[in-house]
Design a protein around this motif. Structure first.
Motif, short mmCIF file in Angstrom:
data_model
loop_
_atom_site.label_atom_id
_atom_site.label_comp_id
_atom_site.label_asym_id
_atom_site.label_seq_id
_atom_site.Cartn_x
_atom_site.Cartn_y
_atom_site.Cartn_z
N GLU A 43 0.82 -1.19 0.00
CA GLU A 43 0.00 0.00 0.00
C GLU A 43 0.87 1.26 0.00
N ALA A 44 0.35 2.31 -0.63
CA ALA A 44 1.03 3.60 -0.59
C ALA A 44 0.91 4.19 0.81
N PRO A 45 1.88 4.98 1.24
CA PRO A 45 1.72 5.69 2.52
C PRO A 45 0.45 6.52 2.49
N TYR A 46 -0.21 6.62 3.64
CA TYR A 46 -1.48 7.34 3.70
C TYR A 46 -1.38 8.47 4.72
N PRO A 47 -1.93 9.64 4.42
CA PRO A 47 -2.59 10.02 3.16
C PRO A 47 -1.60 10.13 2.01
N VAL A 48 -2.13 10.03 0.79
CA VAL A 48 -1.31 10.17 -0.41
C VAL A 48 -0.94 11.64 -0.56
N LEU A 49 0.34 11.91 -0.83
CA LEU A 49 0.83 13.29 -0.83
C LEU A 49 1.10 13.81 -2.24
N LEU A 50 0.73 15.07 -2.45
CA LEU A 50 1.18 15.85 -3.60
C LEU A 50 2.02 16.98 -3.02
N THR A 51 3.32 16.98 -3.30
CA THR A 51 4.22 17.99 -2.73
C THR A 51 4.54 19.07 -3.76
N ALA A 52 5.00 20.21 -3.25
CA ALA A 52 5.38 21.31 -4.13
C ALA A 52 6.56 20.90 -5.00
N SER A 53 6.61 21.47 -6.21
CA SER A 53 7.63 21.08 -7.17
C SER A 53 8.06 22.29 -7.98
N ASP A 54 9.38 22.53 -8.03
CA ASP A 54 9.90 23.61 -8.88
C ASP A 54 9.62 23.31 -10.35
N GLU A 55 9.70 22.05 -10.73
CA GLU A 55 9.43 21.67 -12.11
C GLU A 55 7.98 21.96 -12.49
N ARG A 56 7.04 21.65 -11.58
CA ARG A 56 5.63 21.92 -11.85
C ARG A 56 5.39 23.43 -12.02
N ARG A 57 6.03 24.22 -11.19
CA ARG A 57 5.87 25.68 -11.29
C ARG A 57 6.44 26.18 -12.61
N ALA A 58 7.61 25.68 -13.01
CA ALA A 58 8.21 26.10 -14.28
C ALA A 58 7.32 25.73 -15.46
N GLN A 59 6.71 24.56 -15.42
CA GLN A 59 5.82 24.14 -16.50
C GLN A 59 4.57 25.01 -16.55
N ALA A 60 4.06 25.40 -15.38
CA ALA A 60 2.88 26.28 -15.35
C ALA A 60 3.21 27.64 -15.95
N LEU A 61 4.38 28.20 -15.62
CA LEU A 61 4.77 29.49 -16.18
C LEU A 61 5.01 29.38 -17.69
N ALA A 62 5.52 28.24 -18.13
CA ALA A 62 5.67 28.03 -19.57
C ALA A 62 4.30 27.97 -20.25
N GLY A 63 3.32 27.38 -19.57
CA GLY A 63 1.96 27.36 -20.10
C GLY A 63 1.38 28.76 -20.19
N TRP A 64 1.65 29.59 -19.19
CA TRP A 64 1.19 30.98 -19.22
C TRP A 64 1.81 31.72 -20.40
N ALA A 65 3.10 31.54 -20.62
CA ALA A 65 3.76 32.18 -21.76
C ALA A 65 3.17 31.69 -23.08
N ALA A 66 2.78 30.42 -23.13
CA ALA A 66 2.22 29.87 -24.36
C ALA A 66 0.88 30.51 -24.70
N VAL A 67 0.02 30.74 -23.71
CA VAL A 67 -1.28 31.33 -24.02
C VAL A 67 -1.18 32.83 -24.29
N LEU A 68 -0.11 33.49 -23.78
CA LEU A 68 0.07 34.92 -24.05
C LEU A 68 0.72 35.17 -25.40
N GLY A 69 1.55 34.25 -25.85
CA GLY A 69 2.24 34.43 -27.12
C GLY A 69 3.29 35.52 -27.04
N ASP A 70 3.31 36.40 -28.04
CA ASP A 70 4.35 37.44 -28.12
C ASP A 70 4.31 38.41 -26.96
N ALA A 71 3.16 38.55 -26.29
CA ALA A 71 3.04 39.50 -25.19
C ALA A 71 3.66 38.98 -23.90
N ALA A 72 4.09 37.73 -23.88
CA ALA A 72 4.59 37.13 -22.63
C ALA A 72 5.82 37.84 -22.10
#
Length: 295
Positions: A43-72
């Motif tokens: 069994e997985a340790p309980y409760p199941v954890l989602l921890t903070a991630s620098d990679e996840r934050r970088a991917q989110a900011l890349a997504g923001w730049a993608a929807v803004l396009g040239d204005a990013a």
């Protein structure tokens, strides 16, 4: 026996080792097929954890730049939530907001509901890391008039990444857009990394049935915050408890590092004196996770 006696000492040793290995294999197979059912994996340790991630934050900011396009390059970035890295709101002072792609089905007609839905779908598909979910797990709940008028609309989505629904204010995505498809507001409490978290949740054994959890709730003092922001405690009688369903209830943990705990929980409606409450009891350990007036 005669043929065995003719073997050299080294060959006899190899034969004996082979027999021992075969015996161990047969014993393991017998153990795997015996008993009332096949053995579960760890069994997985309980409760199941989602921890903070620098990679996840970088991917989110890349997504923001993608929807803004040239204005990013000249635009501010949105405030992101500590663990999920999903947007709290659009940044202030944004002169060139993102736009949803225009979808034209009938060139002679005004923007139809079908075209609007497809524009929303394509906008979400362009930046799943920013939203915190891809389209597979998002269901459109409604499109309504946005506060403030001017023809703006508010689209609400519900994320459903697990076998049971999310509660506690998580899994909600809101997109406000104008008639010319400019996105003027964006917020998300979606749970990212759902494909990784799903098998971990499946490996957890739930210990309490709804009846057992309800029995543990009866006679217990339930603490909650009322609509005015004041802490309240209410005693609960067994006759006032109505089971609703099994849910996934995320709980924020400050850390370090900050994390979100994913709990299995039984959702109950509690009546009696005062406004009806929704109460959440952990289905694994019986802990009271939350209580709040029913909306």
């Amino acid at each position: 026996m005669a043929s065995s006696a003719l073997l050299s000492p080294s060959r006899r040793l190899l034969a004996a080792a082979g027999c021992a290995a075969l015996a161990l294999l047969l014993g393991a197979c017998a153990a795997a097929t015996s008993g009332p059912g096949r053995p579960r994996g760890p069994e997985a340790p309980y409760p199941v954890l989602l921890t903070a991630s620098d990679e996840r934050r970088a991917q989110a900011l890349a997504g923001w730049a993608a929807v803004l396009g040239d204005a990013a390059a000249t635009s501010p970035t949105p405030e992101l939530r500590p663990v999920t890295a999903t947007p709290v709101s659009m940044p202030a002072g944004l002169t060139s907001p993102p736009r949803m792609p225009r979808v034209i089905i009938d060139e002679e007609a005004e923007q139809s509901e079908e075209e609007t839905r497809e524009s929303l779908r394509r906008f979400i598909a362009s930046a799943p890391a920013l939203i915190g979910s891809d389209l597979r797990h998002l269901s459109l709940v409604e499109i309504v008039d946005a506060p403030g008028g001017a023809g703006a609309k508010l689209a609400r989505y519900q994320q459903r990444p697990f076998h049971y629904p999310l509660r506690g204010g998580f899994g909600e995505v809101e997109i406000t857009f104008t008639p010319d498809l400019r996105v003027t507001a964006l917020s998300s409490t979606a749970i990212p990394d759902a494909d990784r978290l799903r098998p971990l949740l499946r490996s957890v054994t739930r210990q309490l049935t709804a009846e057992q959890a309800a029995a543990s709730l009866a006679g217990r003092g339930v603490t909650y915050t009322d609509a005015a922001g004041n802490p309240q405690t209410r005693a609960v009688a067994a006759s006032e408890v109505t089971p609703r369903e099994l849910v996934i209830f995320p709980v924020r943990r400050e850390g370090p590092p900050p994390a979100i705990e994913l709990h299995y929980a039984w959702e109950f409606e509690v009546g009696g004196a005062g406004a009806p409450l929704l109460v959440y009891i952990d289905a694994v350990n019986g802990q009271q996770l939350a209580a709040a007036p029913r909306a």
